[in-house]
Design an enzyme around this catalytic site. Structure first.
Site, mmCIF file in Angstrom:
data_model
loop_
_atom_site.group_PDB
_atom_site.id
_atom_site.type_symbol
_atom_site.label_atom_id
_atom_site.label_comp_id
_atom_site.label_asym_id
_atom_site.label_seq_id
_atom_site.Cartn_x
_atom_site.Cartn_y
_atom_site.Cartn_z
ATOM 1 N N LEU A 152 48.239 47.570 50.137
ATOM 2 C CA LEU A 152 49.273 47.845 51.132
ATOM 3 C C LEU A 152 49.956 46.565 51.611
ATOM 4 O O LEU A 152 51.054 46.618 52.156
ATOM 5 C CB LEU A 152 48.670 48.563 52.344
ATOM 6 N N ILE A 173 31.766 50.786 50.627
ATOM 7 C CA ILE A 173 30.388 50.463 51.027
ATOM 8 C C ILE A 173 30.193 48.961 51.149
ATOM 9 O O ILE A 173 29.579 48.468 52.096
ATOM 10 C CB ILE A 173 29.393 51.060 50.012
ATOM 11 N N THR A 217 51.362 61.662 58.895
ATOM 12 C CA THR A 217 50.492 60.746 59.626
ATOM 13 C C THR A 217 49.007 61.000 59.400
ATOM 14 O O THR A 217 48.169 60.215 59.836
ATOM 15 C CB THR A 217 50.772 60.832 61.141
ATOM 16 N N THR A 219 46.668 58.220 58.022
ATOM 17 C CA THR A 219 46.402 57.186 59.021
ATOM 18 C C THR A 219 45.369 57.657 60.032
ATOM 19 O O THR A 219 44.454 56.905 60.418
ATOM 20 C CB THR A 219 47.708 56.790 59.742
ATOM 21 N N LYS A 238 53.049 60.071 68.096
ATOM 22 C CA LYS A 238 52.055 60.982 67.521
ATOM 23 C C LYS A 238 50.860 60.208 66.972
ATOM 24 O O LYS A 238 49.698 60.570 67.224
ATOM 25 C CB LYS A 238 52.702 61.805 66.410
ATOM 26 N N CYS A 254 49.596 23.978 32.069
ATOM 27 C CA CYS A 254 48.181 23.931 31.676
ATOM 28 C C CYS A 254 48.025 24.290 30.198
ATOM 29 O O CYS A 254 48.366 23.478 29.340
ATOM 30 C CB CYS A 254 47.360 24.832 32.586
ATOM 31 N N GLN A 292 49.334 22.438 26.606
ATOM 32 C CA GLN A 292 48.483 22.170 25.443
ATOM 33 C C GLN A 292 49.059 22.805 24.177
ATOM 34 O O GLN A 292 49.049 22.208 23.101
ATOM 35 C CB GLN A 292 47.069 22.678 25.727
ATOM 36 N N HIS A 344 48.847 22.680 37.791
ATOM 37 C CA HIS A 344 49.487 23.940 38.176
ATOM 38 C C HIS A 344 50.471 23.696 39.316
ATOM 39 O O HIS A 344 50.109 23.824 40.497
ATOM 40 C CB HIS A 344 48.432 24.959 38.619
ATOM 41 N N GLU A 359 52.789 25.542 40.389
ATOM 42 C CA GLU A 359 53.121 26.762 41.132
ATOM 43 C C GLU A 359 52.303 26.910 42.407
ATOM 44 O O GLU A 359 52.732 27.555 43.364
ATOM 45 C CB GLU A 359 52.932 27.998 40.246
#
Length: 565
Positions: free
Chosen positions: A20, A154, A194, A197, A229, A390, A394, A516, A518
């Site tokens: 989400l 769990i 709803t 939720t 609500k 990376c 190579q 890297h 990024e």
């Protein structure tokens, strides 16, 4: 003795379904609070038993994000850094595996004095200790903790119980829970529902936790009636029900939450009275550039092994959003399976039609390597801007060795341990390593750049620090021969032993990096290499004859670079 600073805690949990956007919510709230001159840090708790995600498949976990101190962490830490422009660390990501490992190590060392080790109290106390770890440094006002997974899992129950107990210890003015849920829109009924939720909050209540604020993801904006609500059935005032509907870009989320006054509700509930008005003009300007670029579009091909799952390249995709905004262009990303070129007889021309830049992505293992090499050869021979990261760097050296230097058997010992021309080889200190987890060259290392090179021009300085995640490196036995054939080693470790960056002299923009880049691109500080790469692609697009874009190069959404599959 001075009394320790009272750090406020915010815990972000999720319900109904995963993905989400708890990470985006946490990062956005952190940005809003930081914009009010509060000192904020964010951490992520993951319920899986792995010690860290370093050994997990990208298909299972997505990108592994690496911090300056060498921690292999969850990709949400990338969002935290990109939004807050603050570094995270090993302490910013805790897994249930690390918790159990710590408890078991203490038991083996006799720290529990022969007692029976149980989830309550030993595991819970361990989690609570970790929860307070970052808060003890005294430099924070607010610590935001995202708990991975969804209510009902769990494996996440110990984290929830630790949060419940911590709220009792600290008091309601020092800890609050923000619960993120889904309010689905049923098209057949033309109605927002709803009930999911309500059920999610009910499950949270069963753990002993009453959410303080609800953030409701939805396809359409929530009306006041819907908020009322939801609040009525979830024990909340309607002002504590925050709407978060779909938007054009993830970078719009902080502005939407500001509009919904989420930060004000948080400040009031935590009894924080000293803060400034938010200053987010730069953020609005950035969002406007992302959604309304003035200089057209470019198409960048990302060749990789995990392109069926874009989250495997999350930081790369976001770096293209930043670089596109900086260059005032829309970056359309075309995701290409490395194996496709292999299955096409080694030809990559048809896949790169209409492309203005080629990025060969990082990865591990020999699957798809020949495909990557064929994409690199096409970019090199056709003067198309290229960036290799990376493993991509190579593969670029292997391609150069084979097709320019004449070493037909050139390869990496990662793919062929007995190869006769190992231009890429295992790092010397890695040869005795047995374990897989956390044993690579990880974290930030310095690099010295050569003057009058493309990378020196991009960075504007000689000394840089970049994050690494690899075991193999360029074999220095071949360095002189490569230089004679036109390859420039434009960045090395300070002692000159490790090749960090390669360039081609007679190419418009051909750069490969062992690190890297990024990981360090931000909204407020676009990474120089991505900025330079997109700039070169933009110049190539404007100067090429192929100014029209292919029908399949259409943007999916403005929240990130358009992704073609």
């Amino acid at each position: 003795m001075a009394r320790p600073k009272n750090v406020k805690h915010i815990f972000v949990t999720g319900g109904v379904v995963s993905s989400l956007g708890k990470g985006i919510l946490s990062a956005s709230l952190g940005l809003l609070l930081k914009s009010r001159s509060l000192r904020v840090a964010i951490q992520k708790y993951d319920p899986y038993i792995n010690v860290d995600p370093g050994t997990m498949s990208p298909y299972q976990h997505g990108e592994v994000y690496v911090t300056d101190d060498g921690a292999e962490t969850d990709l949400d830490l990338g969002h935290y850094e990109r939004f807050l422009d603050e570094p995270t660390s090993q302490a910013s990501n805790l897994t249930m595996g690390r918790v159990y490992k710590s408890v078991i190590d203490k038991e083996r060392q006799g720290e529990y004095l022969g007692g029976t080790v149980q989830v309550v109290p030993h595991v819970i106390d361990e989690i609570k200790e970790k929860m307070n770890e970052q808060a003890k440094n005294g430099s924070l006002d607010i610590l935001i903790t995202e708990i991975g997974g969804t209510i009902g899992d769990i494996e996440s129950l110990p984290f929830l119980e630790a949060m419940r107990q911590l709220k009792l210890d600290l008091g309601p003015k020092n800890l609050l829970n923000i619960h993120l849920t889904l309010v689905p829109y049923i098209k057949a009924a033309c109605e927002l529902k709803t009930k999911p939720t309500q059920h999610s909050v009910k499950m949270l209540l069963e753990t002993g936790i009453q959410p303080d604020i609800l953030v409701c993801r939805s396809e359409k904006p929530l009306s006041r009636e819907i908020k009322n609500k939801v609040g009525h059935f979830c024990n909340l005032h309607e002002s504590d029900v925050i709407g978060l509907n779909d938007c054009g870009t993830i970078y719009d989320v902080p502005l939407m939450l500001l509009n919904e006054q989420l930060d004000k509700r948080v400040l009031k509930k935590l009894n924080i009275k000293k803060y400034k008005d938010p200053e987010l003009s730069y953020w609005r300007d950035f969002c406007n550039k992302v959604k309304h670029p003035t200089d057209g579009e470019v198409t960048i091909a990302i060749c990789g092994k995990y392109t069926e799952y874009p989250d495997a390249y999350k930081s790369i995709l976001e770096a293209f959003v930043h670089a596109g905004a900086m260059n005032n262009v829309k970056v359309n990303v075309r995701l290409l399976r490395a194996e496709d070129a292999e299955e096409n007889g080694g030809s990559s021309a048809e896949f790169l039609k209409g492309v203005h830049g080629v990025l060969v992505a990082p990865g591990f293992g020999d699957r798809g390597i020949e495909g990557k090499i064929s994409f690199i050869r096409y970019a090199r021979e056709n003067n198309i801007p290229f960036l290799g990261i990376c493993l991509g760097m190579q593969c670029a050296t292997i391609e150069f060795a084979r097709n320019v230097c004449g070493f037909s058997e050139a390869n990496s010992t990662e793919f062929n341990k007995r190869c006769r021309q190992p231009v890429i080889d295992l790092m010397e200190h890695q040869k005795k390593v047995k374990e897989k987890g956390g044993t690579m060259r990880l974290g930030s290392y310095p690099c010295i750049l050569k003057e009058s090179t493309k990378v020196h021009k991009a960075y504007g300085k000689f000394l840089i620090n970049e994050r690494h995640r690899h075991r193999y490196e360029f074999n220095n036995e071949y360095r002189q021969l490569f230089e004679k054939n036109g390859m420039l080693f434009s960045g090395t470790s300070p002692n000159g032993d490790l090749v960090e960056i390669i360039e081609l002299k007679n190419h418009r923009w051909f750069v490969g990096v062992q690190f890297h880049p990024e990981y360090k691109s931000r909204v407020r500080s676009v990474h120089p290499l991505f900025k330079g790469f997109v700039e070169a692609a933009k110049e190539f697009a404007h100067g090429s004859r192929q100014l029209s874009f292919e029908p399949d190069a259409l943007p999916l959404e403005a929240s990130e670079p358009s992704v073609e599959r």
